[in-house]
Design a protein around this motif. Structure first.
Motif, PDB file in Angstrom:
ATOM      1  N   GLY A  85      19.545  22.456  63.941  1.00 26.89           N
ATOM      2  CA  GLY A  85      18.664  22.943  64.858  1.00 26.89           C
ATOM      3  C   GLY A  85      17.318  22.277  64.986  1.00 26.89           C
ATOM      4  N   ALA A  86      16.797  21.475  63.734  1.00 27.05           N
ATOM      5  CA  ALA A  86      15.535  20.776  63.911  1.00 27.05           C
ATOM      6  C   ALA A  86      15.390  19.620  64.852  1.00 27.05           C
ATOM      7  CB  ALA A  86      15.373  20.289  62.438  1.00 27.05           C
ATOM      8  N   TRP A  87      14.351  19.408  65.233  1.00 30.86           N
ATOM      9  CA  TRP A  87      14.106  18.450  66.122  1.00 30.86           C
ATOM     10  C   TRP A  87      13.317  17.325  65.750  1.00 30.86           C
ATOM     11  CZ3 TRP A  87      16.294  18.353  70.861  1.00 30.86           C
ATOM     12  CH2 TRP A  87      16.750  19.556  71.450  1.00 30.86           C
ATOM     13  N   HIS A  88      13.623  15.878  65.879  1.00 29.32           N
ATOM     14  CA  HIS A  88      13.066  15.034  65.158  1.00 29.32           C
ATOM     15  C   HIS A  88      12.429  13.845  66.104  1.00 29.32           C
ATOM     16  CE1 HIS A  88      13.727  16.219  61.025  1.00 29.32           C
ATOM     17  NE2 HIS A  88      15.103  16.575  61.483  1.00 29.32           N
ATOM     18  N   LEU A  89      11.387  13.577  66.104  1.00 27.77           N
ATOM     19  CA  LEU A  89      10.616  12.634  67.259  1.00 27.77           C
ATOM     20  C   LEU A  89      11.327  11.336  67.143  1.00 27.77           C
ATOM     21  CD1 LEU A  89       8.803  12.432  69.392  1.00 27.77           C
ATOM     22  CD2 LEU A  89       6.843  11.658  67.815  1.00 27.77           C
ATOM     23  N   ASN A  90      11.606  10.850  65.955  1.00 34.13           N
ATOM     24  CA  ASN A  90      12.271   9.419  65.869  1.00 34.13           C
ATOM     25  C   ASN A  90      13.593   9.345  66.780  1.00 34.13           C
ATOM     26  OD1 ASN A  90      12.884   6.707  65.097  1.00 34.13           O
ATOM     27  ND2 ASN A  90      14.469   7.698  64.076  1.00 34.13           N
ATOM     28  N   LYS A  91      14.599  10.424  66.675  1.00 35.34           N
ATOM     29  CA  LYS A  91      15.730  10.294  67.463  1.00 35.34           C
ATOM     30  C   LYS A  91      15.298  10.605  68.904  1.00 35.34           C
ATOM     31  CE  LYS A  91      20.280  12.698  67.007  1.00 35.34           C
ATOM     32  NZ  LYS A  91      20.842  13.891  66.565  1.00 35.34           N
ATOM     33  N   ILE A  92      14.544  11.677  69.153  1.00 33.49           N
ATOM     34  CA  ILE A  92      14.207  11.504  70.526  1.00 33.49           C
ATOM     35  C   ILE A  92      13.670  10.255  71.196  1.00 33.49           C
ATOM     36  CG2 ILE A  92      12.801  12.827  72.260  1.00 33.49           C
ATOM     37  CD1 ILE A  92      12.667  15.153  70.118  1.00 33.49           C
ATOM     38  N   TYR A  93      12.707   9.738  70.525  1.00 35.82           N
ATOM     39  CA  TYR A  93      12.024   8.412  71.160  1.00 35.82           C
ATOM     40  C   TYR A  93      13.307   7.548  71.254  1.00 35.82           C
ATOM     41  CZ  TYR A  93       9.005   4.544  71.143  1.00 35.82           C
ATOM     42  OH  TYR A  93       8.087   3.371  71.451  1.00 35.82           O
ATOM     43  N   ARG A  94      14.059   7.285  70.309  1.00 32.01           N
ATOM     44  CA  ARG A  94      15.265   6.208  70.561  1.00 32.01           C
ATOM     45  C   ARG A  94      15.966   6.417  71.723  1.00 32.01           C
ATOM     46  NH1 ARG A  94      18.448   6.247  66.679  1.00 32.01           N
ATOM     47  NH2 ARG A  94      17.612   8.039  65.386  1.00 32.01           N
ATOM     48  N   TRP A  95      16.570   7.835  71.842  1.00 30.67           N
ATOM     49  CA  TRP A  95      17.282   8.273  72.898  1.00 30.67           C
ATOM     50  C   TRP A  95      16.636   7.929  74.103  1.00 30.67           C
ATOM     51  CZ3 TRP A  95      17.877  11.349  77.281  1.00 30.67           C
ATOM     52  CH2 TRP A  95      19.220  11.238  77.652  1.00 30.67           C
ATOM     53  N   ASN A 252       3.800  16.586  69.877  1.00 30.57           N
ATOM     54  CA  ASN A 252       2.897  17.987  70.037  1.00 30.57           C
ATOM     55  C   ASN A 252       3.769  19.017  69.962  1.00 30.57           C
ATOM     56  OD1 ASN A 252       0.402  19.293  70.348  1.00 30.57           O
ATOM     57  ND2 ASN A 252       1.123  19.494  72.546  1.00 30.57           N
ATOM     58  N   ALA A 253       4.358  19.140  71.087  1.00 30.91           N
ATOM     59  CA  ALA A 253       5.531  20.073  71.084  1.00 30.91           C
ATOM     60  C   ALA A 253       6.440  20.690  70.083  1.00 30.91           C
ATOM     61  CB  ALA A 253       6.291  20.020  72.484  1.00 30.91           C
ATOM     62  N   ILE A 254       6.715  19.602  69.432  1.00 32.05           N
ATOM     63  CA  ILE A 254       7.566  19.949  67.892  1.00 32.05           C
ATOM     64  C   ILE A 254       6.720  20.673  66.917  1.00 32.05           C
ATOM     65  CG2 ILE A 254       8.700  19.121  66.053  1.00 32.05           C
ATOM     66  CD1 ILE A 254       9.900  16.829  68.124  1.00 32.05           C
ATOM     67  N   SER A 255       5.348  20.158  67.043  1.00 27.77           N
ATOM     68  CA  SER A 255       4.448  20.770  66.046  1.00 27.77           C
ATOM     69  C   SER A 255       3.828  22.204  66.438  1.00 27.77           C
ATOM     70  CB  SER A 255       3.262  19.921  65.797  1.00 27.77           C
ATOM     71  OG  SER A 255       2.600  19.903  67.286  1.00 27.77           O
ATOM     72  N   VAL A 256       3.989  22.562  67.643  1.00 24.05           N
ATOM     73  CA  VAL A 256       3.505  23.791  67.970  1.00 24.05           C
ATOM     74  C   VAL A 256       4.654  24.914  68.058  1.00 24.05           C
ATOM     75  CG1 VAL A 256       2.326  25.110  70.090  1.00 24.05           C
ATOM     76  CG2 VAL A 256       1.598  22.686  69.326  1.00 24.05           C
ATOM     77  N   SER A 257       5.772  24.395  68.738  1.00 20.15           N
ATOM     78  CA  SER A 257       6.783  25.145  69.036  1.00 20.15           C
ATOM     79  C   SER A 257       8.062  24.940  68.272  1.00 20.15           C
ATOM     80  CB  SER A 257       7.261  25.338  70.572  1.00 20.15           C
ATOM     81  OG  SER A 257       7.673  24.138  71.101  1.00 20.15           O
ATOM     82  N   GLY A 258       8.276  23.858  67.663  1.00 22.91           N
ATOM     83  CA  GLY A 258       9.397  23.336  67.136  1.00 22.91           C
ATOM     84  C   GLY A 258      10.640  23.078  68.260  1.00 22.91           C
ATOM     85  N   TYR A 259      10.048  22.530  69.262  1.00 22.67           N
ATOM     86  CA  TYR A 259      11.102  22.021  70.536  1.00 22.67           C
ATOM     87  C   TYR A 259      10.232  21.101  71.343  1.00 22.67           C
ATOM     88  CZ  TYR A 259      14.280  22.587  74.553  1.00 22.67           C
ATOM     89  OH  TYR A 259      15.173  22.060  75.114  1.00 22.67           O
ATOM     90  N   PRO A 260      11.005  20.072  71.711  1.00 21.53           N
ATOM     91  CA  PRO A 260      10.486  18.845  72.329  1.00 21.53           C
ATOM     92  C   PRO A 260       9.238  19.054  73.438  1.00 21.53           C
ATOM     93  CG  PRO A 260      12.550  18.422  71.640  1.00 21.53           C
ATOM     94  CD  PRO A 260      12.280  19.656  71.563  1.00 21.53           C
TER      95      PRO A 260
END
Length: 275
Positions: A85-95, A252-260
């Motif tokens: 359930g964790a979000w990682h910026l690297n995966k989002i960025y590449r997609w 920023n959103a991931i750091s604040v809320s855990g969601y992108p």
């Protein structure tokens, strides 16, 4: 691609017409729709019988942008979370670099004229489909907007806003979340013309057929001349740079809320339902 589910494709009169076909969701874009769009644009690009490409959308609205979920699960929705359930910026960025910025950049550089027929609302991620197009014909009820500052993001992934609208108008739309209508779109040169809603598809096809009578190589060279001039001025570099700015919003959103994204979508969804 064996079957098209969210997009329709047809050719006639040397024109390929690509139609967003998810009107019950205001043509919101899930991953499969994006892949189907890319497939259809590529099919038209490499079809020697096609000279001009038209993009349009079924229903009341051209597109509500990215499909950010709803009450019913969508089997074709984008899923970038890890199994835990964790979000990682690297995966989002590449997609997003591939399927948002990457697809849009490819469509922008297809060596054939592309025309958009735009009606109703064209919100946020809809601009990823619209900015790459060469010409726009709009219905008199069209409303362009990018309200993602409400989600603590500075604009959508293919950020052509400044080039399309000018710096101050781009800031105005982003800061205030206001819409840009048909009259203003024609006035600033964003749209070629505005027509009655019931004439939109016919008028766009007429224009496409008119352009398709030209020499295909001449059209490709004319498009390259204009696009290359923009690129020399920094268009591509700016897109890449602002895509990184967009990605910082996800971080920023991931750091604040855990969601992108910071989910402040009630106002956006309510406005769509009321229209």
């Amino acid at each position: 691609m064996d079957e098209l589910k969210y997009v329709e494709y047809e050719t006639a009169d040397a024109v390929a017409t690509i139609t967003l076909a998810r009107p019950e969701k205001a043509n919101a874009q899930n991953e499969r729709m994006l892949d189907e769009l890319h497939y259809c644009f590529s099919a038209a690009e490499y079809d020697d019988e096609v000279t001009v490409i038209v993009l349009r959308g079924q229903g009341k609205h051209f597109s509500a942008g990215h499909d950010l979920g709803g009450s019913a699960p969508d089997p074709d929705a984008v899923s970038l979370a890890e199994p835990d359930g964790a979000w990682h910026l690297n995966k989002i960025y590449r997609w997003e670099a591939r399927k948002y910025l990457g697809y849009s950049w490819h469509w922008r550089n297809i060596p054939k004229p592309t025309i958009g027929a735009i009606q109703g609302k064209a919100i946020a991620g809809a601009l990823n489909l619209i900015w790459p197009l060469d010409l726009l014909v709009v219905a008199d009820d069209v409303e362009f907007s990018d309200p993602v500052v409400l989600m603590a993001i500075g604009g959508v992934e293919y950020h052509g806003h400044t080039w399309e609208l000018g710096a101050r108008r781009a800031k105005d739309l982003l800061f205030t979340q206001r819409t840009l209508g048909a009259e203003e779109a024609v006035q600033i040169g964003l749209a070629r013309e505005a027509v009655a809603r019931d004439r939109l598809w016919d008028r766009t096809h007429e224009l496409a057929v008119q352009i398709a009578r030209n020499n295909p190589f001449g059209l490709a060279q004319a498009k390259r001349a204009v696009n290359q001039t923009l690129d020399v001025q920094g268009y591509y570099t700016a897109l890449q740079s602002v895509f990184d700015v967009h990605s910082v919003g996800h971080g920023n959103a991931i750091s604040v809320s855990g969601y992108p994204i910071l989910m402040q979508l009630d106002e956006m969804k309510q406005n769509l339902k009321q229209s």
